[in-house]
Design an enzyme around this catalytic site. Structure first.
Site, short mmCIF file in Angstrom:
data_model
loop_
_atom_site.label_atom_id
_atom_site.label_comp_id
_atom_site.label_asym_id
_atom_site.label_seq_id
_atom_site.Cartn_x
_atom_site.Cartn_y
_atom_site.Cartn_z
N ARG A 1 0.85 -1.75 -0.18
CA ARG A 1 -0.08 0.27 -0.09
C ARG A 1 0.99 1.71 -0.03
O ARG A 1 0.50 2.60 -0.43
CB ARG A 1 -0.87 -0.18 1.01
CG ARG A 1 -1.82 -0.97 1.15
CD ARG A 1 -2.88 -0.89 2.39
NE ARG A 1 -2.97 -0.28 2.51
CZ ARG A 1 -4.67 -0.49 2.09
NH1 ARG A 1 -5.33 -0.70 2.21
NH2 ARG A 1 -5.87 0.84 2.25
N ASN B 1 -5.63 5.81 10.28
CA ASN B 1 -5.73 6.35 9.00
C ASN B 1 -6.49 7.68 9.37
O ASN B 1 -7.79 7.17 9.24
CB ASN B 1 -6.16 5.32 8.12
CG ASN B 1 -4.64 4.13 7.96
OD1 ASN B 1 -3.94 4.44 8.53
ND2 ASN B 1 -5.31 2.93 7.62
N GLU C 1 -3.06 7.44 -19.90
CA GLU C 1 -2.64 5.88 -18.79
C GLU C 1 -1.52 5.01 -18.87
O GLU C 1 -0.55 4.74 -17.88
CB GLU C 1 -3.79 4.51 -19.22
CG GLU C 1 -3.53 3.69 -18.34
CD GLU C 1 -3.38 3.73 -17.15
OE1 GLU C 1 -3.00 2.36 -16.47
OE2 GLU C 1 -4.09 4.78 -16.14
N LYS D 1 1.16 5.04 -15.78
CA LYS D 1 2.17 3.94 -15.39
C LYS D 1 4.10 4.24 -15.58
O LYS D 1 4.52 3.93 -14.33
CB LYS D 1 1.84 2.64 -16.72
CG LYS D 1 0.35 2.07 -16.36
CD LYS D 1 0.30 0.96 -14.90
CE LYS D 1 -0.74 1.59 -14.28
NZ LYS D 1 -1.45 2.19 -14.10
#
Length: 601
Positions: free
Chosen positions: A27, A100, A475, A479
């Protein structure tokens, strides 16, 4: 934010907490810590900036207990230091909190506590919760936490220990995901199923505003929740034979693409079966426009989806960053269909946009991967993506299934309007062919690796495309920057001559998206402009597209129905980014400064 895990039961807590934190490393985080209650009801805390392995190296001998909480932090307040790492404690050292989210009134609360003589030792907002819980005179721990949370504004998923209440964890959620795991004579708390899936798949999903008290005997929630079994394979959270989760998930795409289409295509009538929309054909036909909302990759694939809906259904469709939507006091129209897109289903910006739409009487559906997630529950209906757990921070298989979800929706909306049966059948056949076509692209990894090695040498890159190719370029740039850390910028091919062309040089490669459509010749014109200025070119295209005499590195994807080309053109970009990051020696699954599920604004 980032990862929370808690345990109460007969086992020694630290090893289970460490295991859970390690499973949440994907994460993204900058520090880690543990708090445990010893058998003598003493609270012990260890925390370190850095990785979970750094925390493990600093655990003192005899650090143990049967109740504990752990955390990996993604910074919202203060730099990565031992002091700013969670858990945070109160002035007496008898309360520990992991959290969080973000407290919007942290500055005011810190000032008030300081005026009362409390010495705040960290830069964080979370520390104030520990002090507020510690100062509460309420009888039970749950009441203490509720009293503290009544004074704060913002978002939280949190777990609290108190030395005066041994054998108990109190958990609370508001805008940040939190679940309870039910074991045999033991209980877990986690922000993500990945942390506890090896031990239990019987869980309780907390709602916003809900608190829970957890002991080894069981749990109680303020919302009266019952536990339910989650259908998930724990192996989905393992890399298996693959070197990273990202590669594993890239290679899973033929299977996951087939799964999202299964049972939803109707060849006889050239349409789709989407019972989850909970809309009659009359209701589907009544919408005059579509608005798509998402963040990051979900926004870019939302642009692809909006273009597809407009093309097939011939109604205006537009994508917008969910993170901007509610701040501009949007006009929510009753005849607009709003579509919220999220892999995790917990993206806070998107969830808040959904809530704003609902507040103003709009109809919103979700394209969401995680069943039972907050966005899925908040929407009026939707399409589950069925991509399976996606662990890598950089989304791949979920992006592919998002596009396919949009294709299903666009075909549905088109067929209740003016899309012919023949075109519907043509597109159904095209969708059925996609899983095998994706597999064909993935078989060319080695070829793409050579191209990626060259792109990795550049400090900056352009990604360009025209109309349906432009969101693919966006996109692709996303990436590349996410995991290679190279500066990658996307532009419409038509905009090059309006400024960006000034940056073209022999050291600035351009990745160009050229579908086999009626704009191919215009895209070749852009190639000529770049080549004339000495810019290296990598072209992602399809067989039959004539690139003229321009010198390029050409990568072909299979021929497809023109409306479906964007997803095939996206697959090589995933592999190029992955291989470039690998060539640069980066940690693929844990890109710096990023988190998988962004649950803060």
């Amino acid at each position: 934010m980032c990862g929370i895990v808690g345990y109460v039961g007969p086992q020694d807590a630290p090893p289970l907490l460490i295991e859970g934190l390690a499973r949440l490393e994907y994460r993204g985080y900058d520090s880690a810590g543990l708090a445990v209650l010893t058998d003598r009801d003493k609270l012990r805390v260890v925390k370190r900036a850095g990785r979970v392995r750094d925390l493990v190296e600093h655990l003192p001998p005899g650090f143990g207990g049967h109740t504990g909480i752990g955390h990996t932090r993604w910074a919202t307040h203060g730099p990565a230091t031992d002091v700013n790492a969670h858990p945070h404690t109160d002035a007496t050292g008898r309360v520990a909190v992991v959290h969080n989210g973000i407290l919007d009134n942290a500055y005011e609360l810190r000032a008030r506590l300081a005026a009362d003589g409390v010495e705040l030792v960290s830069d964080t907002d979370t520390e104030v919760i520990a002090h507020l819980v510690g100062r509460s005179q309420a009888a039970t721990l749950q009441e203490k936490v509720a009293e503290a949370l009544g004074q704060v504004h913002g978002t939280w998923g949190l777990a609290v220990l108190h030395a005066d209440h041994p054998g108990e964890i109190v958990a609370a959620r508001n805008g940040s995901p939190l679940i309870l795991g039910v074991g045999n004579g033991e209980m877990y708390v986690a922000s993500d199923l990945a942390a506890i899936v090896r031990h239990t798949t019987t869980v309780v999903l907390l709602d916003d505003g809900e608190l829970a008290s957890v002991t080894e005997r069981g749990f109680s929630t303020t919302g009266g929740k019952a536990a339910a079994e989650i259908d998930v394979d724990p192996a989905a959270y393992e890399t298996g034979e693959h070197e990273s989760f990202m590669l594993k998930e890239i290679l899973e795409q033929p299977e996951t693409a087939a799964r999202v289409l299964q049972g939803r295509l109707d060849d006889r009538f050239g349409t789709t079966h989407l019972g989850g929309l909970e809309m009659t054909p009359h209701e589907s036909r009544a919408f005059r426009r579509v608005k798509v909302l998402g963040c990051g990759s979900a926004y870019y694939v939302g642009e692809m989806g909006a273009g597809l809906i407009e093309e097939l259904a011939r109604i205006p469709a537009h994508a917008e960053p969910a993170s901007e939507f509610r701040y501009r006091n949007p006009i929510v129209e009753r005849d607009t269909l709003y579509v919220a897109v999220s892999q995790s289903g917990e993206t806070l910006d998107t969830l808040l946009a959904v809530e704003e739409i609902k507040r103003k009487g709009g109809r919103v559906i979700g394209l969401v991967n995680v069943v039972g997630s907050a966005i899925a529950r908040a929407c009026d209906g939707g399409i589950y993506l069925h991509a399976g757990p996606e662990v890598a921070v950089a989304s791949t298989k979920a992006v592919t299934n998002m596009f396919l979800g949009f294709a299903l929706l666009a075909l549905h909306l088109g067929r209740v309007r003016d899309l012919s049966v023949a075109d519907g059948k043509r597109l159904v056949a095209g969708l059925e062919a996609l899983p095998d076509q994706i597999a064909e692209i993935l078989e060319r990894q080695d070829e793409l690796a050579e191209v990626a090695d060259e792109l990795a040498k550049a400090e900056s890159l352009f990604f360009i495309g025209r109309v349906r190719g432009y969101p693919v370029a966006r996109e692709g740039a996303q990436k590349f920057k996410e995991i290679s850390y190279r500066h990658a910028e996307a532009y419409p091919a038509s905009e090059l001559k309006h400024g960006p062309l000034a940056l073209i040089s022999p050291t600035m490669p351009t990745v160009v998206i050229v579908p086999d459509d009626d704009l191919a010749s215009r895209n070749v014109g852009a190639l000529e402009e770049i080549a004339a200025r000495g810019g290296p070119l990598v072209v992602i295209t399809q067989p039959g597209v004539d690139l003229g005499g321009v010198q390029v590195t050409r990568i072909d994807v299979p021929a497809s129905e023109v409306e479906l080309a964007p997803i095939l053109l996206t697959i090589p970009l995933q592999l190029l980014a992955y291989r470039a990051a690998l060539a640069l020696g980066h940690d693929i699954d844990k890109p710096r400064n990023l988190a998988k599920s962004v649950t803060v604004e």
